[in-house]
Design a protein around this motif. Structure first.
Motif, PDB file in Angstrom:
ATOM      1  N   ILE A  38       0.876  -1.170   0.000  1.00 38.69           N
ATOM      2  CA  ILE A  38       0.000   0.000   0.000  1.00 38.69           C
ATOM      3  C   ILE A  38       0.910   1.216   0.000  1.00 38.69           C
ATOM      4  CG2 ILE A  38      -1.859   1.187   1.184  1.00 38.69           C
ATOM      5  CD1 ILE A  38      -2.448  -1.561   2.546  1.00 38.69           C
ATOM      6  N   ASP A  39       1.248   1.658  -1.186  1.00 34.53           N
ATOM      7  CA  ASP A  39       2.261   2.692  -1.328  1.00 34.53           C
ATOM      8  C   ASP A  39       1.987   3.461  -2.613  1.00 34.53           C
ATOM      9  OD1 ASP A  39       4.563   4.076  -0.622  1.00 34.53           O
ATOM     10  OD2 ASP A  39       5.697   2.259  -0.246  1.00 34.53           O
ATOM     11  N   HIS A  40       2.855   4.378  -2.939  1.00 33.83           N
ATOM     12  CA  HIS A  40       2.725   5.153  -4.164  1.00 33.83           C
ATOM     13  C   HIS A  40       3.162   4.300  -5.358  1.00 33.83           C
ATOM     14  CE1 HIS A  40       1.775   8.620  -1.780  1.00 33.83           C
ATOM     15  NE2 HIS A  40       2.818   8.339  -1.011  1.00 33.83           N
ATOM     16  N   ALA A  67      -2.736  -3.312  -2.920  1.00 38.03           N
ATOM     17  CA  ALA A  67      -2.144  -2.038  -3.330  1.00 38.03           C
ATOM     18  C   ALA A  67      -3.231  -0.974  -3.463  1.00 38.03           C
ATOM     19  CB  ALA A  67      -1.405  -2.206  -4.652  1.00 38.03           C
ATOM     20  N   ARG A  68      -2.787   0.239  -3.640  1.00 36.37           N
ATOM     21  CA  ARG A  68      -3.703   1.355  -3.856  1.00 36.37           C
ATOM     22  C   ARG A  68      -4.289   1.298  -5.265  1.00 36.37           C
ATOM     23  NH1 ARG A  68      -0.849   6.638  -2.516  1.00 36.37           N
ATOM     24  NH2 ARG A  68      -2.969   7.433  -2.485  1.00 36.37           N
ATOM     25  N   PRO A  69      -5.435   1.932  -5.481  1.00 34.41           N
ATOM     26  CA  PRO A  69      -6.093   1.869  -6.797  1.00 34.41           C
ATOM     27  C   PRO A  69      -5.204   2.315  -7.960  1.00 34.41           C
ATOM     28  CG  PRO A  69      -7.586   2.829  -5.175  1.00 34.41           C
ATOM     29  CD  PRO A  69      -6.249   2.664  -4.494  1.00 34.41           C
ATOM     30  N   SER A  71      -2.225   1.777  -8.510  1.00 28.47           N
ATOM     31  CA  SER A  71      -1.234   0.755  -8.872  1.00 28.47           C
ATOM     32  C   SER A  71      -1.844  -0.456  -9.575  1.00 28.47           C
ATOM     33  CB  SER A  71      -0.503   0.285  -7.608  1.00 28.47           C
ATOM     34  OG  SER A  71       0.116   1.365  -6.965  1.00 28.47           O
ATOM     35  N   ARG A  72      -3.133  -0.555  -9.547  1.00 27.41           N
ATOM     36  CA  ARG A  72      -3.794  -1.746 -10.077  1.00 27.41           C
ATOM     37  C   ARG A  72      -3.473  -2.003 -11.545  1.00 27.41           C
ATOM     38  NH1 ARG A  72      -8.926  -4.492  -8.323  1.00 27.41           N
ATOM     39  NH2 ARG A  72      -8.641  -6.380  -9.526  1.00 27.41           N
ATOM     40  N   VAL A  86      -7.481  -4.079  -3.977  1.00 25.48           N
ATOM     41  CA  VAL A  86      -7.298  -2.647  -3.831  1.00 25.48           C
ATOM     42  C   VAL A  86      -7.677  -2.217  -2.419  1.00 25.48           C
ATOM     43  CG1 VAL A  86      -8.118  -0.403  -4.661  1.00 25.48           C
ATOM     44  CG2 VAL A  86      -7.683  -2.249  -6.278  1.00 25.48           C
ATOM     45  N   GLU A  88      -7.330   1.562   0.064  1.00 22.05           N
ATOM     46  CA  GLU A  88      -6.921   2.964   0.160  1.00 22.05           C
ATOM     47  C   GLU A  88      -7.001   3.387   1.626  1.00 22.05           C
ATOM     48  OE1 GLU A  88      -5.083   5.484  -1.128  1.00 22.05           O
ATOM     49  OE2 GLU A  88      -6.379   5.801  -2.846  1.00 22.05           O
ATOM     50  N   ILE A  92      -1.844   6.349   4.425  1.00 25.09           N
ATOM     51  CA  ILE A  92      -0.974   6.733   3.311  1.00 25.09           C
ATOM     52  C   ILE A  92      -1.236   8.186   2.898  1.00 25.09           C
ATOM     53  CG2 ILE A  92      -2.489   5.944   1.468  1.00 25.09           C
ATOM     54  CD1 ILE A  92       1.266   5.332   1.519  1.00 25.09           C
ATOM     55  N   LEU A  93      -2.339   8.728   3.329  1.00 22.02           N
ATOM     56  CA  LEU A  93      -2.721  10.093   2.979  1.00 22.02           C
ATOM     57  C   LEU A  93      -2.346  11.054   4.101  1.00 22.02           C
ATOM     58  CD1 LEU A  93      -6.305   9.188   1.730  1.00 22.02           C
ATOM     59  CD2 LEU A  93      -4.237   9.430   0.346  1.00 22.02           C
TER      60      LEU A  93
END
Length: 186
Positions: A38-40, A67-69, A71-72, A86, A88, A92-93
């Motif tokens: 879960i990253d950039h 992972a975050r959306p 990155s999908r 996915v 979020e 991470i924000l």
């Protein structure tokens, strides 16, 4: 943040001292692996050699990446990634509270426990939420870093990275528990 998370960190430090070190993991008994990233997007791209190495090491295991959306689209195109989930989470924000992050962490941990993974891996060495998520994932084996005492549920602790490129840090963490002599995927 410390008022919400303090008990986790204190308990985690005690549990890690009591746990000791675990030996190398054996891919033969693994059917389901989850890699939490879960990253950039750039960090996810840098993790692709690690994902490929995991699939080489355990070719019969299904490999899921959380992972975050954003990155999908990249992960869906990788032939060695079987599934993408996915998430979020607020940690991470910017500008999220500890309570919001804790609630999201517990909810995501419930999702992971329901999937019944044999091995869960998270290699963000500087993030306490990832360590806590890994500890609560319910996977039979959990490989990652102890960030601030929140890796209390780890069965396989990765050596704390001192320096080097992000890819090298991740490779070192995997090699410590997967056994570099077993394969040459890095």
């Amino acid at each position: 943040m410390e008022t919400v998370l303090g008990p986790f960190a204190s308990a985690g430090r005690l549990a890690l001292r009591a746990a000791g070190r675990s030996g190398p993991l054996d891919p033969a008994g693994l059917r389901r692996i989850v890699f939490i990233k879960i990253d950039h997007l750039g960090d996810v791209i840098m993790a692709t050699p690690l994902l490929r190495a995991l699939k080489v090491w355990a070719p019969r295991a299904s490999l899921t990446v959380v992972a975050r959306p954003a990155s999908r689209a990249v992960l869906d195109r990788l032939p060695f990634v079987d599934h993408v989930q996915v998430a979020e989470p607020p940690w991470i924000l910017q500008y999220t509270t500890s309570r919001q992050s804790l609630t999201a962490c517990l909810a995501l941990a419930r999702r992971l426990r329901a999937a019944r993974y044999d091995l869960a891996i998270a290699l963000r060495y500087h993030n306490r939420w990832d360590s806590l998520l890994l500890s609560l994932s319910g996977a039979r084996r959990r490989l990652g870093f102890d960030a601030g005492g929140f890796g209390f549920g780890l069965t396989h602790r990765a050596p704390w990275p001192r320096r080097g490129h992000e890819i090298d840090r991740g490779a070192e963490a995997l090699e410590a528990h997967l056994g570099k002599d077993e394969y040459d995927a890095f």
